[in-house]
Scaffold this motif. Structure first.
Motif, PDB file in Angstrom:
ATOM      1  N   PRO A  81       0.758  -1.181   0.031  1.00  0.00           N
ATOM      2  CA  PRO A  81      -0.122  -0.021  -0.001  1.00  0.00           C
ATOM      3  C   PRO A  81       1.007   1.314  -0.005  1.00  0.00           C
ATOM      4  O   PRO A  81       0.346   2.440  -0.659  1.00  0.00           O
ATOM      5  N   GLU A  82       2.190   1.196   0.491  1.00  0.00           N
ATOM      6  CA  GLU A  82       2.948   2.507   0.499  1.00  0.00           C
ATOM      7  C   GLU A  82       3.233   2.740  -0.653  1.00  0.00           C
ATOM      8  O   GLU A  82       3.364   4.029  -1.296  1.00  0.00           O
ATOM      9  N   THR A  83       3.778   1.794  -1.480  1.00  0.00           N
ATOM     10  CA  THR A  83       4.235   1.985  -2.799  1.00  0.00           C
ATOM     11  C   THR A  83       3.047   2.467  -3.695  1.00  0.00           C
ATOM     12  O   THR A  83       3.186   3.498  -4.498  1.00  0.00           O
ATOM     13  N   TYR A  84       1.749   1.657  -3.723  1.00  0.00           N
ATOM     14  CA  TYR A  84       0.645   2.034  -4.552  1.00  0.00           C
ATOM     15  C   TYR A  84       0.186   3.399  -3.973  1.00  0.00           C
ATOM     16  O   TYR A  84      -0.223   4.219  -5.085  1.00  0.00           O
ATOM     17  N   THR A  85      -0.052   3.555  -2.969  1.00  0.00           N
ATOM     18  CA  THR A  85      -0.341   5.075  -2.582  1.00  0.00           C
ATOM     19  C   THR A  85       0.592   6.229  -3.145  1.00  0.00           C
ATOM     20  O   THR A  85       0.167   7.130  -3.910  1.00  0.00           O
ATOM     21  N   ALA A  86       1.878   5.876  -3.167  1.00  0.00           N
ATOM     22  CA  ALA A  86       2.839   6.944  -3.476  1.00  0.00           C
ATOM     23  C   ALA A  86       2.919   7.204  -5.020  1.00  0.00           C
ATOM     24  O   ALA A  86       2.787   8.091  -5.660  1.00  0.00           O
ATOM     25  N   LEU A  87       2.490   5.909  -5.795  1.00  0.00           N
ATOM     26  CA  LEU A  87       2.370   5.844  -7.087  1.00  0.00           C
ATOM     27  C   LEU A  87       1.165   6.345  -7.641  1.00  0.00           C
ATOM     28  O   LEU A  87       1.317   7.434  -8.423  1.00  0.00           O
ATOM     29  N   GLN A  88       0.119   6.307  -7.055  1.00  0.00           N
ATOM     30  CA  GLN A  88      -1.273   7.201  -7.172  1.00  0.00           C
ATOM     31  C   GLN A  88      -1.091   8.513  -7.097  1.00  0.00           C
ATOM     32  O   GLN A  88      -1.666   9.338  -7.982  1.00  0.00           O
TER      33      GLN A  88
END
Length: 144
Positions: free
Chosen positions: A128-135
């Motif tokens: 989630p940390e990576t995906y949140t940052a990517l979004q």
């Protein structure tokens, strides 16, 4: 002498007609330029509105869930086929963007390069940390 006078008079008439035609042509050109400028402004405004509408369709809710809409938004940003599937074309384009080996396969090295690019914890686990940052990055790049 009469013939010369007639020719001179005719020459003056031609010069006057040419001057009138030049003036009329300049007026027509000026009007045409104004119409072209107005049409260009309308076209630019329409293009900007279309661009905004398209971009709005790709705005993401930043929730850490990287599903088809997130993938489509990423694809739009990367300029690849927008099908919502995280396939080799999308992965390769992302790998090139983040400095990973562009092989079309998503593995730990791609994740680490992405995490480094995004400035999050580099652990090779796309959570989630990576995906949140990517979004967040996608939205920022799209102007949101």
């Amino acid at each position: 002498m009469v013939l010369i006078d007639k020719l001179k008079k005719k020459e003056e008439e031609v010069k006057t007609a040419v001057k009138l035609d030049e003036k009329k042509a300049a007026e027509i050109a000026k009007k045409a330029e104004a119409k072209i400028a107005a049409a260009k402004e309308r076209a630019e405004a329409a293009a900007e509105a279309a661009k905004t509408a398209v971009s709005e369709a790709f705005k993401l809710d930043v929730d850490g869930d990287f599903g088809p809409l997130s993938t489509k938004s990423l694809q739009h940003l990367l300029g690849v086929t927008e099908d919502g599937i995280l396939g080799a074309e999308t992965i390769t384009a992302l790998q090139k963007k983040v400095g990973a080996e562009p092989d079309g396969d998503w593995g730990p090295e791609t994740t680490k390069a992405l995490q480094k690019f995004l400035g999050v914890t580099v652990d090779g686990d796309p959570g989630p940390e990576t995906y949140t940052a990517l979004q967040k990055w996608i939205n920022k790049e799209l102007g949101f």
